[in-house]
Every structure is written in C-alpha cells, then in structure tokens.
Design an enzyme around this catalytic site. Sequence first.
Site, PDB file in Angstrom:
ATOM      1  N   CYS A   1      10.660  -1.372 -10.042  1.00 57.56           N
ATOM      2  CA  CYS A   1      10.591   0.181 -10.801  1.00 57.56           C
ATOM      3  C   CYS A   1      11.976   0.502 -11.169  1.00 57.56           C
ATOM      4  O   CYS A   1      12.262   1.415 -12.115  1.00 57.56           O
ATOM      5  CB  CYS A   1      10.440   1.205  -9.530  1.00 57.56           C
TER       6      CYS A   1
ATOM      7  N   HIS B   1      13.542   7.937 -11.331  1.00 56.39           N
ATOM      8  CA  HIS B   1      12.238   7.143 -10.906  1.00 56.39           C
ATOM      9  C   HIS B   1      11.390   8.284 -10.254  1.00 56.39           C
ATOM     10  O   HIS B   1      11.736   8.877  -9.225  1.00 56.39           O
ATOM     11  CB  HIS B   1      12.552   6.050 -10.343  1.00 56.39           C
TER      12      HIS B   1
ATOM     13  N   ASN C   1       3.466   7.397  -9.208  1.00 53.61           N
ATOM     14  CA  ASN C   1       4.523   6.288  -9.541  1.00 53.61           C
ATOM     15  C   ASN C   1       3.945   5.212 -10.479  1.00 53.61           C
ATOM     16  O   ASN C   1       3.250   4.636 -10.206  1.00 53.61           O
ATOM     17  CB  ASN C   1       4.832   5.538  -8.151  1.00 53.61           C
TER      18      ASN C   1
HETATM   19  O1  UT7 Z   1       8.975   3.004  -6.515  1.00 52.11           O
HETATM   20  C1  UT7 Z   1       9.415   2.473  -5.369  1.00 52.11           C
HETATM   21  C2  UT7 Z   1       7.885   2.208  -4.605  1.00 52.11           C
HETATM   22  N1  UT7 Z   1       7.692   2.847  -3.251  1.00 52.11           N
HETATM   23  C3  UT7 Z   1       8.227   4.167  -2.840  1.00 52.11           C
HETATM   24  O2  UT7 Z   1       8.934   4.698  -3.442  1.00 52.11           O
HETATM   25  C4  UT7 Z   1       7.793   4.410  -1.531  1.00 52.11           C
HETATM   26  C5  UT7 Z   1       9.005   5.254  -0.627  1.00 52.11           C
HETATM   27  N2  UT7 Z   1       8.298   5.771   0.617  1.00 52.11           N
HETATM   28  C6  UT7 Z   1       7.368   6.703   0.419  1.00 52.11           C
HETATM   29  O3  UT7 Z   1       7.357   7.459  -0.512  1.00 52.11           O
HETATM   30  C7  UT7 Z   1       6.936   7.254   1.853  1.00 52.11           C
HETATM   31  O4  UT7 Z   1       7.557   6.545   2.732  1.00 52.11           O
HETATM   32  C8  UT7 Z   1       5.641   7.240   1.857  1.00 52.11           C
HETATM   33  C9  UT7 Z   1       4.911   8.294   0.758  1.00 52.11           C
HETATM   34  C10 UT7 Z   1       5.012   5.944   1.528  1.00 52.11           C
HETATM   35  C11 UT7 Z   1       4.947   7.523   3.442  1.00 52.11           C
HETATM   36  O5  UT7 Z   1       5.275   8.673   3.764  1.00 52.11           O
HETATM   37  P1  UT7 Z   1       6.335   8.969   5.136  1.00 52.11           P
HETATM   38  O6  UT7 Z   1       6.440  10.210   5.214  1.00 52.11           O
HETATM   39  O7  UT7 Z   1       7.167   8.049   5.193  1.00 52.11           O
HETATM   40  O8  UT7 Z   1       5.252   8.369   6.164  1.00 52.11           O
HETATM   41  P2  UT7 Z   1       5.120   7.377   6.965  1.00 52.11           P
HETATM   42  O9  UT7 Z   1       5.187   5.949   6.473  1.00 52.11           O
HETATM   43  O10 UT7 Z   1       6.244   7.653   8.347  1.00 52.11           O
HETATM   44  O11 UT7 Z   1       3.493   7.516   7.856  1.00 52.11           O
HETATM   45  C12 UT7 Z   1       3.594   8.405   8.722  1.00 52.11           C
HETATM   46  C13 UT7 Z   1       2.090   8.724   8.930  1.00 52.11           C
HETATM   47  C14 UT7 Z   1       1.411   7.278   9.555  1.00 52.11           C
HETATM   48  O12 UT7 Z   1       0.507   7.602  10.628  1.00 52.11           O
HETATM   49  P3  UT7 Z   1       0.813   7.191  12.114  1.00 52.11           P
HETATM   50  O13 UT7 Z   1       1.296   5.769  12.082  1.00 52.11           O
HETATM   51  O14 UT7 Z   1       2.157   8.281  12.329  1.00 52.11           O
HETATM   52  O15 UT7 Z   1      -0.306   7.692  12.929  1.00 52.11           O
HETATM   53  C15 UT7 Z   1       0.558   6.657   8.432  1.00 52.11           C
HETATM   54  O16 UT7 Z   1      -0.434   5.769   8.947  1.00 52.11           O
HETATM   55  O17 UT7 Z   1       1.086   8.875   7.855  1.00 52.11           O
HETATM   56  C16 UT7 Z   1       0.114   7.934   7.711  1.00 52.11           C
HETATM   57  N3  UT7 Z   1      -0.438   7.771   6.438  1.00 52.11           N
HETATM   58  C17 UT7 Z   1      -1.197   8.498   5.695  1.00 52.11           C
HETATM   59  N4  UT7 Z   1      -2.032   9.342   6.426  1.00 52.11           N
HETATM   60  C18 UT7 Z   1      -2.912  10.200   5.315  1.00 52.11           C
HETATM   61  C19 UT7 Z   1       0.157   6.885   5.625  1.00 52.11           C
HETATM   62  N5  UT7 Z   1      -0.421   6.833   4.184  1.00 52.11           N
HETATM   63  C20 UT7 Z   1      -1.520   7.957   4.382  1.00 52.11           C
HETATM   64  C21 UT7 Z   1      -2.108   8.435   3.555  1.00 52.11           C
HETATM   65  N6  UT7 Z   1      -2.974   9.530   4.107  1.00 52.11           N
HETATM   66  N7  UT7 Z   1      -2.365   8.156   2.382  1.00 52.11           N
END
Ligand code: UT7
Length: 334
Positions: free
Chosen positions: A117, A257, A287
Amino acid sequence: MENRIRAVGILGTGKYLPEKVLTNADLEKMVDTSDEWIITRTGIRERRIADPEMASSDLATRAALDALEDANTSPEELDLIVVATVTPDVFFPSTACLVQKNLRATKAGAFDLSAGCSGFLYTLAVAKQFIATGTYNKVLVVGVEVLSRIIDWTDRNTCVLFGDGAGAVVLGPTEEGKGILTTVLGSDGEGGKFLTMPAGGSKMPATIETVQNRLHYVKMDGSEVFKFAVRKMHQASIEALELSGKGIEDIDYLVPHQANIRIIESASKKLKLPMEKVHVNLDRFGNISSASIPIALDEAVKSKKIKKDDLIVMVAFGAGLTWGASVLRWNKES
Ligand code: UT7
C-alpha cells in the site's frame, strides 16, 4: 534522499473507479458479518469491483488518460511510466508495459514497482529522481489494484476491507521551492508475514494443493498491521516534515492511505489536525492499496480542498512491511 537539482511537481492528476458497487449489505449475504461491524471497526460502507473482463492495466490506462488530460500532456511526451501494484495483469510483462502499449507512449521506458500500500509513494520518490537530475522531463506514475481478484471472499477478516481502482499523476519540472519537497521511505521485512499472498511465486508455485488450501489469496494479521500503521503514520509524517524544515503546524492538508478510519483518526489526532484537513474516501472505496493515495489526491485537488501553495503531507503503510511519507508544496492552480 534529497538530491534537488530541479524542483519536481505534479502537473496533473487522474483516477478511474469501476462502476460496480459492493455494499456492506451485499457482504452480509456472503460472509458472517454486519454493516454495523464493518462501519464501526473500519469506516467502510462500500467499495468498487472491476468487471471480470478488466485487468489492472485497463484501470491504469483510464486513470492515466485522465491525468494526462489534466496535465495537458500527450502520451508521446512521456519519458517514463512507473506503475505501483501488487495485482499486475500477469507476472510479466509488467503492467507498466501494457499501459505504455495502450497509451501508445512511444518514447517511454516502463516498469512496475511493488511496495504494497506504500507503492504510490515509493513510485513517486523513484520517478522524481529522473526529473530532479534532468534525465527526464515527463513521467507518468500510476497506482492501480484489482484486489478483488486476490481476496478470499469466504474470509470475513479481509474481504470486507478492499476494493479496486486506479489513480495517476504526471510529474515534471516546476518552480523552485514547489512540488515534492521531501520523501521518507522505510521497510521492515520482519513484518512481511503479517500481510502476504503465500503462493504463486517462486517460493510456493501454484499446485492443486495451493489452490485447494486457498493460498493464492491475501492473508493478514489485522491487529499487527493496525498497531504498526498507527505508529508509522505519525512517525513517517514527522520525519518528512522535519526533513523539509516544516512542522505539524504548517500542514494544510493530509492525504493518508485509506485503510481504516480509526488509523486515520489516530494519525490526525497525533498530528493535531482537524478531520476537515484530512482526506477520507474509504467509506466509498475501501482500501485500494497503492491506488488509494493518488485517488484521494485527485479528489482533493479537483474538489479544491487543495489549493496552490498549500503544504500537503501524503503518508502510507503496507505490505513489506513498508511505509512512506511525502511533503509537497502544491505547485498547481486547482
Ligand atoms: O493497507 C494495509 C492493509 N491492512 C490494514 O490496514 C488492516 C489494519 N487492520 C485493521 O484495519 C483492523 O485490525 C481490522 C479492521 C482488520 C480488524 O479490526 P479489529 O478491531 O482489529 O478487530 P480484531 O481483529 O481484533 O477482531 C475482533 C473480532 C474477532 O472476533 P473474536 O475473535 O474476538 O471473536 C474477529 O473474528 O471481530 C471479528 N471479525 C469480524 N466480525 C464481523 C473480524 N472481521 C469481522 C467481520 N465481521 N468482517
């Protein structure tokens, strides 16, 4: 990395977004997710998806034509085409060569650059050198992605985040003291494992097993990338500002970004910038990796949020892991 023999500016900007819109409601029908979760955790409401018959070079060519028109430049004037992408049409030839063919840019050299990215800011920094040193006069820089082709549409952790699109700029000499003032680039390969597409390269060529194990798709540890992003967006912006002899109080507009609204809000808070001075389009496009900054820049310029002589900071992070920030004194009437 500053070797300022000639000042280098952006002469024109352009973009192309596919028409097809995929909403959070559409995703609710595909994976176990909700509009509410996606909006509160990411800020994304919808994203664009390229038609099946279109590849990265097609999107890139449309964005390039838009930027060339804005820069009042013909394809024959281009000395070089550099394309930032992690979703090339094919491994080789490069997407830049396909764009060169489409544009009939007969005198241009062409190559691709991969920095996740951060790709657009890497490409901008590289392209700038050719003009700064007087080697070339007109360089086309494109960031393009068709991420929908490498997304696992059964993985809710990633499929809600990404979209397709292209952004482009034409670079050329500008007035002294204007244009791209400084750029900082960084990398930490130790973090490469947090955001990768495991199969399809020389390490793990395509086999029936790699396909069955879904290894030709994006794999990401979201929370690791999140922590890294929050740290680097701020650090890289400050470094680039310091290099140009400026401070955070001098910033007129931030073009970050577009990965997650929480990452952008955290960066703007640390930079003491109100959100009115920060470009956000991830609600509409998600993104788009290396295309996200040039698309955001084009929107900001054409909606007159960026005006001549404004001090602009562009900042990115991504696969590699990589990061980058550029400080520009906007050199063009909008
Ligand atoms: O350009 C570079 C590319 N990548 C990025 O910029 C990504 C950077 N990271 C992020 O934006 C965030 O970490 C995410 C949006 C990917 C995730 O958000 P988060 O607040 O960090 O959530 P998490 O990974 O801590 O997950 C929390 C919960 C999990 O459930 P459990 O294990 O706590 O029960 C996930 O399974 O949210 C769950 N989860 C979802 N739930 C509903 C993950 N994706 C989803 C979803 N819908 N799409």
